[in-house]
Design a protein around this motif. Structure first.
Motif, mmCIF file in Angstrom:
data_model
loop_
_atom_site.group_PDB
_atom_site.id
_atom_site.type_symbol
_atom_site.label_atom_id
_atom_site.label_comp_id
_atom_site.label_asym_id
_atom_site.label_seq_id
_atom_site.Cartn_x
_atom_site.Cartn_y
_atom_site.Cartn_z
ATOM 1 N N THR A 1 2.670 0.010 4.136
ATOM 2 C CA THR A 1 2.550 -0.365 2.732
ATOM 3 C C THR A 1 2.108 -1.819 2.591
ATOM 4 O O THR A 1 1.322 -2.143 1.693
ATOM 5 N N PHE A 2 2.566 -2.683 3.484
ATOM 6 C CA PHE A 2 2.295 -4.102 3.351
ATOM 7 C C PHE A 2 1.209 -4.636 4.289
ATOM 8 O O PHE A 2 1.002 -5.847 4.343
ATOM 9 N N THR A 3 0.522 -3.781 5.027
ATOM 10 C CA THR A 3 -0.528 -4.248 5.934
ATOM 11 C C THR A 3 -1.823 -3.496 5.674
ATOM 12 O O THR A 3 -1.837 -2.395 5.125
ATOM 13 N N LYS A 4 -2.912 -4.118 6.108
ATOM 14 C CA LYS A 4 -4.241 -3.506 5.970
ATOM 15 C C LYS A 4 -5.072 -3.844 7.192
ATOM 16 O O LYS A 4 -4.794 -4.782 7.926
ATOM 17 N N GLY A 5 -6.123 -3.093 7.400
ATOM 18 C CA GLY A 5 -7.091 -3.393 8.449
ATOM 19 C C GLY A 5 -6.565 -3.189 9.854
ATOM 20 O O GLY A 5 -5.919 -2.196 10.165
ATOM 21 N N ASP B 1 -4.309 -4.798 11.473
ATOM 22 C CA ASP B 1 -2.850 -4.837 11.618
ATOM 23 C C ASP B 1 -2.255 -3.439 11.493
ATOM 24 O O ASP B 1 -1.294 -3.104 12.184
ATOM 25 N N ALA B 2 -2.828 -2.616 10.625
ATOM 26 C CA ALA B 2 -2.348 -1.241 10.467
ATOM 27 C C ALA B 2 -2.600 -0.435 11.737
ATOM 28 O O ALA B 2 -1.781 0.399 12.120
ATOM 29 N N ILE B 3 -3.697 -0.691 12.388
ATOM 30 C CA ILE B 3 -3.998 0.002 13.650
ATOM 31 C C ILE B 3 -2.983 -0.398 14.722
ATOM 32 O O ILE B 3 -2.522 0.442 15.497
ATOM 33 N N ASP B 4 -2.623 -1.670 14.757
ATOM 34 C CA ASP B 4 -1.607 -2.124 15.716
ATOM 35 C C ASP B 4 -0.251 -1.469 15.437
ATOM 36 O O ASP B 4 0.477 -1.123 16.364
ATOM 37 N N ILE B 5 0.074 -1.299 14.176
ATOM 38 C CA ILE B 5 1.329 -0.636 13.817
ATOM 39 C C ILE B 5 1.307 0.817 14.269
ATOM 40 O O ILE B 5 2.295 1.337 14.782
ATOM 41 N N LEU B 6 0.183 1.483 14.113
ATOM 42 C CA LEU B 6 0.076 2.868 14.564
ATOM 43 C C LEU B 6 0.168 2.969 16.082
ATOM 44 O O LEU B 6 0.738 3.920 16.615
#
Length: 86
Positions: free
Chosen positions: A44-48, A50-55
């Motif tokens: 919800t709070f990340t984009k680009g 950074d979201a790939i790193d979270i995944l």
């Protein structure tokens, strides 16, 4: 890393009874719930990128949480049994 964590998480215990199976199931349930909650909040709070790193982190985080929860519950259970025996 994921394969090693998977092998640690689901390796058989010396004494595999119904109580161990119940602890394992409960730990897995809470690890998955925690992981999805963290994933929803993080995405919800990340984009680009950074979201790939979270995944990517989502690949090994549920296994780590499961292992920690299961070992902690197993330790606590063994400690309670040992205290009752005294």
């Amino acid at each position: 890393m994921v394969i090693g964590l998977f092998m640690i998480a689901f390796s058989k215990e010396k004494i595999e009874d119904e109580q161990i199976s119940q602890l394992r199931l409960e730990s897995l349930k809470w690890a998955i719930c925690f992981n999805y909650l963290l994933l929803i909040i993080s995405l919800t709070f990340t984009k680009g990128y950074d979201a790939i790193d979270i995944l990517r982190m989502n690949l090994w985080l549920p296994l780590m949480v499961f292992i920690l929860l299961f070992r902690w519950k197993l330790y606590r259970n063994n400690r309670l049994i040992k205290d009752d025996a005294l």
